[in-house]
Design a protein around this motif. Structure first.
Motif, PDB file in Angstrom:
ATOM      1  N   UNK A  89      30.811 102.837 -81.518  1.00  0.00           N
ATOM      2  CA  UNK A  89      30.013 102.763 -80.292  1.00  0.00           C
ATOM      3  C   UNK A  89      28.549 103.145 -80.512  1.00  0.00           C
ATOM      4  N   UNK A  90      28.299 104.320 -81.144  1.00  0.00           N
ATOM      5  CA  UNK A  90      26.928 104.813 -81.294  1.00  0.00           C
ATOM      6  C   UNK A  90      26.066 103.849 -82.112  1.00  0.00           C
ATOM      7  N   UNK A  91      26.602 103.366 -83.218  1.00  0.00           N
ATOM      8  CA  UNK A  91      25.839 102.455 -84.061  1.00  0.00           C
ATOM      9  C   UNK A  91      25.638 101.109 -83.374  1.00  0.00           C
ATOM     10  N   UNK A  92      26.651 100.691 -82.600  1.00  0.00           N
ATOM     11  CA  UNK A  92      26.532  99.418 -81.888  1.00  0.00           C
ATOM     12  C   UNK A  92      25.392  99.499 -80.870  1.00  0.00           C
ATOM     13  N   UNK A 172      27.018 110.106 -70.398  1.00  0.00           N
ATOM     14  CA  UNK A 172      27.555 109.360 -71.531  1.00  0.00           C
ATOM     15  C   UNK A 172      26.403 108.520 -72.072  1.00  0.00           C
ATOM     16  N   UNK A 173      26.622 107.294 -72.433  1.00  0.00           N
ATOM     17  CA  UNK A 173      25.502 106.560 -72.993  1.00  0.00           C
ATOM     18  C   UNK A 173      24.952 105.520 -72.030  1.00  0.00           C
ATOM     19  N   UNK A 174      25.000 105.806 -70.735  1.00  0.00           N
ATOM     20  CA  UNK A 174      24.382 104.962 -69.718  1.00  0.00           C
ATOM     21  C   UNK A 174      22.983 105.539 -69.526  1.00  0.00           C
ATOM     22  N   UNK A 190      18.915 109.308 -89.346  1.00  0.00           N
ATOM     23  CA  UNK A 190      20.195 109.912 -89.703  1.00  0.00           C
ATOM     24  C   UNK A 190      21.397 108.987 -89.551  1.00  0.00           C
ATOM     25  N   UNK A 191      22.306 109.145 -90.499  1.00  0.00           N
ATOM     26  CA  UNK A 191      23.543 108.361 -90.506  1.00  0.00           C
ATOM     27  C   UNK A 191      24.522 108.906 -89.470  1.00  0.00           C
ATOM     28  N   UNK A 192      24.578 110.243 -89.363  1.00  0.00           N
ATOM     29  CA  UNK A 192      25.493 110.861 -88.401  1.00  0.00           C
ATOM     30  C   UNK A 192      24.837 110.836 -87.034  1.00  0.00           C
ATOM     31  N   UNK A 193      25.126 109.775 -86.324  1.00  0.00           N
ATOM     32  CA  UNK A 193      24.369 109.497 -85.126  1.00  0.00           C
ATOM     33  C   UNK A 193      25.090 110.022 -83.887  1.00  0.00           C
ATOM     34  N   UNK A 194      24.412 110.860 -83.131  1.00  0.00           N
ATOM     35  CA  UNK A 194      24.953 111.330 -81.859  1.00  0.00           C
ATOM     36  C   UNK A 194      23.813 111.257 -80.860  1.00  0.00           C
ATOM     37  N   UNK A 195      23.681 110.071 -80.278  1.00  0.00           N
ATOM     38  CA  UNK A 195      22.502 109.772 -79.458  1.00  0.00           C
ATOM     39  C   UNK A 195      22.336 110.741 -78.301  1.00  0.00           C
ATOM     40  N   UNK A 196      23.461 111.109 -77.680  1.00  0.00           N
ATOM     41  CA  UNK A 196      23.390 112.006 -76.517  1.00  0.00           C
ATOM     42  C   UNK A 196      22.753 113.340 -76.842  1.00  0.00           C
ATOM     43  N   UNK A 197      22.940 113.784 -78.085  1.00  0.00           N
ATOM     44  CA  UNK A 197      22.363 115.057 -78.478  1.00  0.00           C
ATOM     45  C   UNK A 197      20.941 114.882 -78.981  1.00  0.00           C
ATOM     46  N   UNK A 198      20.716 113.736 -79.624  1.00  0.00           N
ATOM     47  CA  UNK A 198      19.443 113.484 -80.292  1.00  0.00           C
ATOM     48  C   UNK A 198      18.317 113.195 -79.309  1.00  0.00           C
ATOM     49  N   UNK A 199      18.588 112.310 -78.364  1.00  0.00           N
ATOM     50  CA  UNK A 199      17.522 111.823 -77.482  1.00  0.00           C
ATOM     51  C   UNK A 199      16.872 112.947 -76.663  1.00  0.00           C
TER      52      UNK A 199
END
Ligand code: UDP
Ligand code: MG
Length: 336
Positions: A89-92, A172-174, A190-199
């Motif tokens: 999901x995250x990479x997509x 979530x990712x909305x 980063x490869x270990x992608x956690x968008x919710x935490x990163x953004x």
């Protein structure tokens, strides 16, 4: 646009990025609903000509890709990014956002299953027009979730905050991101992608929009327990090194404890009180063994993450992009 942006934002070209993994039951309906909403927004002049729905096929094993290609070939409002495999999901989402930012002023990511209320788009756009670079969709409640998902989700957000992550509870990712925010996101490798935490750590002006969550339109959740656990672990280890600090603290406590125990045993020995001490010996060795293994496990998680990061592998590989100039439905379609 130059560096001196005017306060008044112009009506954006909006891209909806929709990740799809084995969603054959729902994509047609999705295209209807999302496409319908986009047309209404276009008609009302709230988004600019050229806005699109961009489906990302995350290596589906069912009929999703052919269905998506059919939708995109019938109507230039839709485009498709086909990934070479299932990257998660995250990479997509990332693949979709990075492709869409070439064309769009703002991108909203939304799940294919229509669980997230698309009508909230008006509020997202209002926040964007008011100057937010990032707008987070936050769900109103969790009554459509089962007891297990609700409980684990609450526990998870509490744990994340405890461990020092900036995740926004029940987001979530909305999410809407402006092109400026997406360009900044592109700098994160980063490869270990956690968008919710990163953004949230990027620090742009942001806002929050509340929306209702519905039951899945069709099909079943593509987040297996395994995928959920991986995301949860990634979320913690990619955003915070606090678990490592906790190991140090634990080590210190165990050290103090063993020191005290040693002194007590020595005093006992000097006094000639040679008690059999089986229980104490067992407890101490089990405790130290357990703590050591747990600590090794946690360190191992981070070593694994470092290993993956040092490889600098691409986070996704795009196989095909189908994108047509808006309104080019009658003319020859352009394929990239
Ligand atoms: N998804 C994806 N790749 C995956 C798993 C899921 O692109 O490996 C997509 C899926 O098609 C959906 C979104 O991510 O559009 C959210 O997944 P789902 O609805 O199954 O998760 P849930 O809502 O149950 O948490
Ligand atoms: Mg869902």
């Amino acid at each position: 646009m130059s560096g001196m942006e005017s306060k008044e934002r112009k009506t954006p070209v909006l891209y909806l990025v929709v990740p799809c993994y084995n969603e054959e039951e729902v994509v047609e309906k999705s295209a209807d609903v999302l496409g319908g909403k986009m047309r209404r927004l276009l008609h009302e002049g709230r988004i600019a000509e050229g806005s699109k729905v961009m489906f990302v096929n995350d290596g589906s094993k069912d009929n999703t890709l052919p269905l998506l290609l059919g939708i995109a070939s019938r109507d230039s409002l839709f485009s498709v990014v086909g990934l070479a495999g299932n990257y998660g999901h995250q990479s997509a989402i990332l693949a979709g956002m990075m492709t869409a930012r070439q064309y769009a002023d703002a991108v909203v990511t939304i799940d294919a299953d229509l669980q997230q209320d698309i009508e909230a788009l008006d509020k997202f756009l209002a926040c964007y027009m008011a100057g937010s670079e990032v707008v987070y969709g936050v769900r109103n409640d969790r009554h459509s979730d089962g007891f297990f998902k609700k409980g684990t989700a609450t526990l998870y957000y509490d744990l994340m905050h405890l461990l020092g992550s900036k995740v926004i509870t029940n987001h979530a990712d909305y999410r809407l991101m402006s092109r400026k925010a997406l360009d900044a996101l592109a700098e994160y490798q980063e490869t270990n992608l956690f968008l919710r935490g990163l953004i949230p750590t990027m620090g742009f002006p942001s806002d929050v929009v509340y929306f209702d969550v519905k039951a899945r339109e069709a099909g079943h959740s593509k987040y297996t327990l395994n995928k959920m656990m991986t995301l949860a672990l990634d979320g913690i280890t990619s955003m915070s090194v606090r678990p490592l600090r906790m190991i140090s603290a634990l080590g210190f406590i165990v050290f103090v404890f063993s020191f005290v125990m040693s002194v007590i045993s020595l005093v006992d020995w000097v006094k000639g009180n040679n008690v059999p001490g089986y229980t104490t010996t067992m407890i101490v060795s089990l405790l130290i063994g357990g703590v050591t293994l747990l600590s090794l496990g946690i360190i191992g998680e981070y070593v694994g993450k470092i290993y993956m990061e040092t490889k600098h592998r691409p986070r996704y590989i795009i196989d095909t992009v189908v994108w047509k100039e808006s309104g080019a439905d009658d003319a020859e379609g352009k394929e990239e």
